[in-house]
Design a protein around this motif. Structure first.
Motif, PDB file in Angstrom:
ATOM      1  N   ASN A  68       0.820  -1.213   0.000  1.00 56.43           N
ATOM      2  CA  ASN A  68       0.000   0.000   0.000  1.00 56.43           C
ATOM      3  C   ASN A  68       0.854   1.263   0.000  1.00 56.43           C
ATOM      4  O   ASN A  68       0.319   2.379  -0.020  1.00 56.43           O
ATOM      5  CB  ASN A  68      -0.916   0.013   1.227  1.00 56.43           C
ATOM      6  CG  ASN A  68      -1.982  -1.060   1.160  1.00 56.43           C
ATOM      7  OD1 ASN A  68      -2.481  -1.368   0.086  1.00 56.43           O
ATOM      8  ND2 ASN A  68      -2.312  -1.632   2.294  1.00 56.43           N
ATOM      9  N   ASP A  69       2.166   1.103   0.094  1.00 53.85           N
ATOM     10  CA  ASP A  69       3.103   2.227   0.054  1.00 53.85           C
ATOM     11  C   ASP A  69       2.884   3.230   1.180  1.00 53.85           C
ATOM     12  O   ASP A  69       3.121   4.425   1.014  1.00 53.85           O
ATOM     13  CB  ASP A  69       3.028   2.955  -1.298  1.00 53.85           C
ATOM     14  CG  ASP A  69       3.505   2.081  -2.441  1.00 53.85           C
ATOM     15  OD1 ASP A  69       4.426   1.278  -2.210  1.00 53.85           O
ATOM     16  OD2 ASP A  69       2.952   2.192  -3.526  1.00 53.85           O
ATOM     17  N   PHE A  70       2.412   2.742   2.321  1.00 55.73           N
ATOM     18  CA  PHE A  70       2.290   3.633   3.477  1.00 55.73           C
ATOM     19  C   PHE A  70       3.575   3.555   4.282  1.00 55.73           C
ATOM     20  O   PHE A  70       4.103   2.468   4.511  1.00 55.73           O
ATOM     21  CB  PHE A  70       1.104   3.221   4.363  1.00 55.73           C
ATOM     22  CG  PHE A  70       1.019   4.045   5.622  1.00 55.73           C
ATOM     23  CD1 PHE A  70       0.405   5.287   5.610  1.00 55.73           C
ATOM     24  CD2 PHE A  70       1.587   3.592   6.813  1.00 55.73           C
ATOM     25  CE1 PHE A  70       0.356   6.063   6.771  1.00 55.73           C
ATOM     26  CE2 PHE A  70       1.546   4.359   7.968  1.00 55.73           C
ATOM     27  CZ  PHE A  70       0.924   5.599   7.939  1.00 55.73           C
ATOM     28  N   PRO A  71       4.062   4.703   4.770  1.00 54.95           N
ATOM     29  CA  PRO A  71       3.552   6.065   4.543  1.00 54.95           C
ATOM     30  C   PRO A  71       4.128   6.672   3.270  1.00 54.95           C
ATOM     31  O   PRO A  71       5.248   6.368   2.875  1.00 54.95           O
ATOM     32  CB  PRO A  71       4.055   6.808   5.787  1.00 54.95           C
ATOM     33  CG  PRO A  71       5.330   6.097   6.144  1.00 54.95           C
ATOM     34  CD  PRO A  71       5.131   4.646   5.787  1.00 54.95           C
ATOM     35  N   THR A  72       3.357   7.546   2.657  1.00 56.50           N
ATOM     36  CA  THR A  72       3.799   8.200   1.424  1.00 56.50           C
ATOM     37  C   THR A  72       4.278   9.622   1.673  1.00 56.50           C
ATOM     38  O   THR A  72       4.731  10.290   0.734  1.00 56.50           O
ATOM     39  CB  THR A  72       2.651   8.239   0.406  1.00 56.50           C
ATOM     40  OG1 THR A  72       1.554   8.969   0.976  1.00 56.50           O
ATOM     41  CG2 THR A  72       2.197   6.831   0.057  1.00 56.50           C
ATOM     42  N   GLN A  73       4.167  10.086   2.926  1.00 54.68           N
ATOM     43  CA  GLN A  73       4.585  11.443   3.282  1.00 54.68           C
ATOM     44  C   GLN A  73       4.828  11.490   4.787  1.00 54.68           C
ATOM     45  O   GLN A  73       4.587  10.498   5.485  1.00 54.68           O
ATOM     46  CB  GLN A  73       3.505  12.462   2.902  1.00 54.68           C
ATOM     47  CG  GLN A  73       2.191  12.230   3.633  1.00 54.68           C
ATOM     48  CD  GLN A  73       1.045  13.044   3.066  1.00 54.68           C
ATOM     49  OE1 GLN A  73       0.710  12.933   1.886  1.00 54.68           O
ATOM     50  NE2 GLN A  73       0.431  13.860   3.909  1.00 54.68           N
ATOM     51  N   ASP A  74       5.344  12.606   5.276  1.00 54.64           N
ATOM     52  CA  ASP A  74       5.547  12.744   6.716  1.00 54.64           C
ATOM     53  C   ASP A  74       4.220  12.614   7.459  1.00 54.64           C
ATOM     54  O   ASP A  74       3.155  12.956   6.926  1.00 54.64           O
ATOM     55  CB  ASP A  74       6.167  14.103   7.040  1.00 54.64           C
ATOM     56  CG  ASP A  74       7.621  14.196   6.592  1.00 54.64           C
ATOM     57  OD1 ASP A  74       8.206  13.147   6.268  1.00 54.64           O
ATOM     58  OD2 ASP A  74       8.155  15.316   6.569  1.00 54.64           O
ATOM     59  N   ILE A  75       4.312  12.102   8.674  1.00 58.86           N
ATOM     60  CA  ILE A  75       3.125  11.904   9.512  1.00 58.86           C
ATOM     61  C   ILE A  75       2.999  13.067  10.491  1.00 58.86           C
ATOM     62  O   ILE A  75       3.977  13.472  11.119  1.00 58.86           O
ATOM     63  CB  ILE A  75       3.223  10.566  10.263  1.00 58.86           C
ATOM     64  CG1 ILE A  75       3.154   9.413   9.268  1.00 58.86           C
ATOM     65  CG2 ILE A  75       2.113  10.440  11.309  1.00 58.86           C
ATOM     66  CD1 ILE A  75       3.432   8.057   9.877  1.00 58.86           C
ATOM     67  N   ARG A  76       1.814  13.587  10.613  1.00 55.96           N
ATOM     68  CA  ARG A  76       1.521  14.700  11.516  1.00 55.96           C
ATOM     69  C   ARG A  76       0.939  14.134  12.805  1.00 55.96           C
ATOM     70  O   ARG A  76      -0.096  13.492  12.793  1.00 55.96           O
ATOM     71  CB  ARG A  76       0.528  15.636  10.817  1.00 55.96           C
ATOM     72  CG  ARG A  76       0.053  16.835  11.579  1.00 55.96           C
ATOM     73  CD  ARG A  76      -0.732  17.719  10.582  1.00 55.96           C
ATOM     74  NE  ARG A  76      -1.513  18.730  11.250  1.00 55.96           N
ATOM     75  CZ  ARG A  76      -2.802  18.604  11.563  1.00 55.96           C
ATOM     76  NH1 ARG A  76      -3.432  17.473  11.273  1.00 55.96           N
ATOM     77  NH2 ARG A  76      -3.448  19.586  12.154  1.00 55.96           N
ATOM     78  N   LEU A  77       1.628  14.356  13.932  1.00 51.63           N
ATOM     79  CA  LEU A  77       1.160  13.878  15.233  1.00 51.63           C
ATOM     80  C   LEU A  77       0.647  15.065  16.034  1.00 51.63           C
ATOM     81  O   LEU A  77       1.427  15.899  16.507  1.00 51.63           O
ATOM     82  CB  LEU A  77       2.289  13.178  15.994  1.00 51.63           C
ATOM     83  CG  LEU A  77       1.940  12.731  17.422  1.00 51.63           C
ATOM     84  CD1 LEU A  77       0.881  11.624  17.391  1.00 51.63           C
ATOM     85  CD2 LEU A  77       3.185  12.251  18.162  1.00 51.63           C
ATOM     86  N   VAL A  78      -0.659  15.146  16.196  1.00 52.85           N
ATOM     87  CA  VAL A  78      -1.271  16.240  16.944  1.00 52.85           C
ATOM     88  C   VAL A  78      -1.233  15.906  18.432  1.00 52.85           C
ATOM     89  O   VAL A  78      -1.703  14.845  18.864  1.00 52.85           O
ATOM     90  CB  VAL A  78      -2.722  16.482  16.493  1.00 52.85           C
ATOM     91  CG1 VAL A  78      -3.402  17.526  17.382  1.00 52.85           C
ATOM     92  CG2 VAL A  78      -2.745  16.928  15.031  1.00 52.85           C
ATOM     93  N   ILE A  79      -0.660  16.809  19.218  1.00 56.40           N
ATOM     94  CA  ILE A  79      -0.606  16.685  20.671  1.00 56.40           C
ATOM     95  C   ILE A  79      -1.474  17.807  21.238  1.00 56.40           C
ATOM     96  O   ILE A  79      -1.165  18.985  21.048  1.00 56.40           O
ATOM     97  CB  ILE A  79       0.842  16.808  21.181  1.00 56.40           C
ATOM     98  CG1 ILE A  79       1.721  15.728  20.548  1.00 56.40           C
ATOM     99  CG2 ILE A  79       0.887  16.718  22.709  1.00 56.40           C
ATOM    100  CD1 ILE A  79       3.205  15.908  20.808  1.00 56.40           C
ATOM    101  N   PRO A  80      -2.580  17.487  21.902  1.00 51.36           N
ATOM    102  CA  PRO A  80      -3.553  18.519  22.284  1.00 51.36           C
ATOM    103  C   PRO A  80      -3.171  19.317  23.528  1.00 51.36           C
ATOM    104  O   PRO A  80      -4.047  19.750  24.285  1.00 51.36           O
ATOM    105  CB  PRO A  80      -4.831  17.704  22.504  1.00 51.36           C
ATOM    106  CG  PRO A  80      -4.344  16.384  22.979  1.00 51.36           C
ATOM    107  CD  PRO A  80      -3.052  16.133  22.230  1.00 51.36           C
ATOM    108  N   TYR A  81      -1.893  19.510  23.731  1.00 51.31           N
ATOM    109  CA  TYR A  81      -1.367  20.290  24.863  1.00 51.31           C
ATOM    110  C   TYR A  81      -0.213  21.155  24.358  1.00 51.31           C
ATOM    111  O   TYR A  81       0.349  20.907  23.290  1.00 51.31           O
ATOM    112  CB  TYR A  81      -0.872  19.361  25.976  1.00 51.31           C
ATOM    113  CG  TYR A  81      -1.976  18.549  26.601  1.00 51.31           C
ATOM    114  CD1 TYR A  81      -2.766  19.075  27.624  1.00 51.31           C
ATOM    115  CD2 TYR A  81      -2.238  17.260  26.162  1.00 51.31           C
ATOM    116  CE1 TYR A  81      -3.792  18.330  28.180  1.00 51.31           C
ATOM    117  CE2 TYR A  81      -3.265  16.510  26.718  1.00 51.31           C
ATOM    118  CZ  TYR A  81      -4.039  17.051  27.719  1.00 51.31           C
ATOM    119  OH  TYR A  81      -5.062  16.319  28.274  1.00 51.31           O
ATOM    120  N   GLY A  82       0.149  22.151  25.161  1.00 53.14           N
ATOM    121  CA  GLY A  82       1.256  23.013  24.803  1.00 53.14           C
ATOM    122  C   GLY A  82       2.588  22.286  24.925  1.00 53.14           C
ATOM    123  O   GLY A  82       2.679  21.195  25.498  1.00 53.14           O
ATOM    124  N   PRO A  83       3.645  22.876  24.398  1.00 54.17           N
ATOM    125  CA  PRO A  83       4.969  22.246  24.440  1.00 54.17           C
ATOM    126  C   PRO A  83       5.567  22.249  25.838  1.00 54.17           C
ATOM    127  O   PRO A  83       5.270  23.120  26.658  1.00 54.17           O
ATOM    128  CB  PRO A  83       5.793  23.115  23.483  1.00 54.17           C
ATOM    129  CG  PRO A  83       5.110  24.445  23.499  1.00 54.17           C
ATOM    130  CD  PRO A  83       3.651  24.163  23.665  1.00 54.17           C
TER     131      PRO A  83
END
Length: 327
Positions: free
Chosen positions: A30-45
């Motif tokens: 399936n050629d995954f992943p085909t691009q960078d993966i975005r990891l959303v973290i629902p808190y501040g840094p």
């Protein structure tokens, strides 16, 4: 190296599970992943959740062959980030790194969705929670709290962040030890830093911390850990008994995991889970998670993670029955 027996056992289990999630030729077709993966973290840094996900993801991207890009999306009680991922394309290139707050937000009436709005990928770590008093408090251990409340009804102050993990911790604790919510004063704070300051100033009697938030204060004697909400003692607090040793049948932790939008293909979920499982085999990474962040590595994927989330939500729902979210 801080290492609990549970951590060792679950790490061994993780090795077996990772083997069962080997990247098959079918999945790779399936050629995954085909691009960078975005990891959303629902808190501040900078917080424990942000740092732990970043550390593990840096290792996991080695196996995936693309970058995992952390995106901090704080706001609306951690629901801004979760909603963003929920509504994203289900192709595996947008993920959510979060914890129990997903279920807590629904129980508090903030959103109309919970774990079932996502495809759970894997549980990664658990941070053990610790009821805490200031050093001058007369209560020496968690099994003395109920008597103290009964002797001082309406006067004992417990800090919490409304609708957050510690709010539910105290609701569950009160139920377990027989404390009536009407006999205590729950004092709300916007964040952990404010709670630390309040306990230092002895404006409150008790707070729920963990090693990332309270470890330095335990070490220098500013705060007193009253018990560990975990089946086994922590190596960094060997003299502090578990709540179960004190006769309180309760475990409590912040359980961090990875989620994908609903409808993400199973073979993609398996690829991501395998990469994160492989990352957690790194002993240096394990050491940092355990020693720096007071957490245990616990890798669960597939049906095991689904079962864990069902049990987690049921326990939180039971605790929510004792919480008035309007106050």
């Amino acid at each position: 190296m801080m290492r609990t027996t549970l951590c060792l056992a679950t790490t061994v289990a993780a090795l077996s599970l990772v083997s069962s999630l080997n990247l098959t030729n079918t999945a790779r077709a399936n050629d995954f992943p085909t691009q960078d993966i975005r990891l959303v973290i629902p808190y501040g840094p900078g917080g424990a959740t942000d740092i732990i996900f970043r550390l593990i993801s840096q290792e996991a991207e080695r196996d995936l062959g693309v970058s995992i890009v952390p995106v901090n999306m704080a706001g609306a009680g951690a629901t801004l980030g979760s909603r963003n991922v929920k509504d994203s394309r289900p192709d595996g290139h947008t993920l959510l790194g979060s914890h129990d707050t997903i279920a807590l937000s629904k129980l508090a009436g903030m959103v109309d969705y919970s774990y079932d709005a996502f495809e759970p990928i894997a549980l990664l770590t658990q941070t053990i929670n610790i009821p805490t008093a200031h050093a001058n408090h007369e209560v020496q251990s968690a099994d003395q709290i109920a008597d103290y409340v009964h002797e001082n009804p309406g006067q004992v102050r417990f800090s919490m962040i409304p609708s957050s993990t510690d709010h539910f911790f105290w609701a569950q604790f009160f139920q377990e030890v027989g404390i009536d919510m009407a006999d205590v004063r729950l004092v709300g704070y916007p964040d952990t830093g404010e709670q630390v300051s309040a306990l230092m100033a002895e404006e409150i009697d008790f707070a729920m911390f963990n090693l990332p938030s309270g470890g330095a204060f335990f070490e220098d004697g500013t705060f007193r850990p009253l018990g560990v909400a975990h089946p086994e003692r922590l190596d960094s607090l060997p003299d502090v008994p578990t709540l179960r040793e004190l006769g309180i049948e309760m475990d409590h932790s912040t359980s961090r995991g990875i989620f994908a939008p609903k409808g993400t293909p199973q073979e993609v979920l398996d690829i991501i889970a395998a990469a994160y499982g492989q990352a957690l085999e790194n002993e240096n990474l394990q050491s940092r998670i355990e020693n720096e962040f007071g957490s245990v590595v616990r890798f669960l994927a597939g049906d095991d993670y689904l079962e864990f989330l069902e049990e987690n939500e049921a326990a939180l729902s039971a605790a929510a029955e004792n919480i008035d979210f309007q106050n």
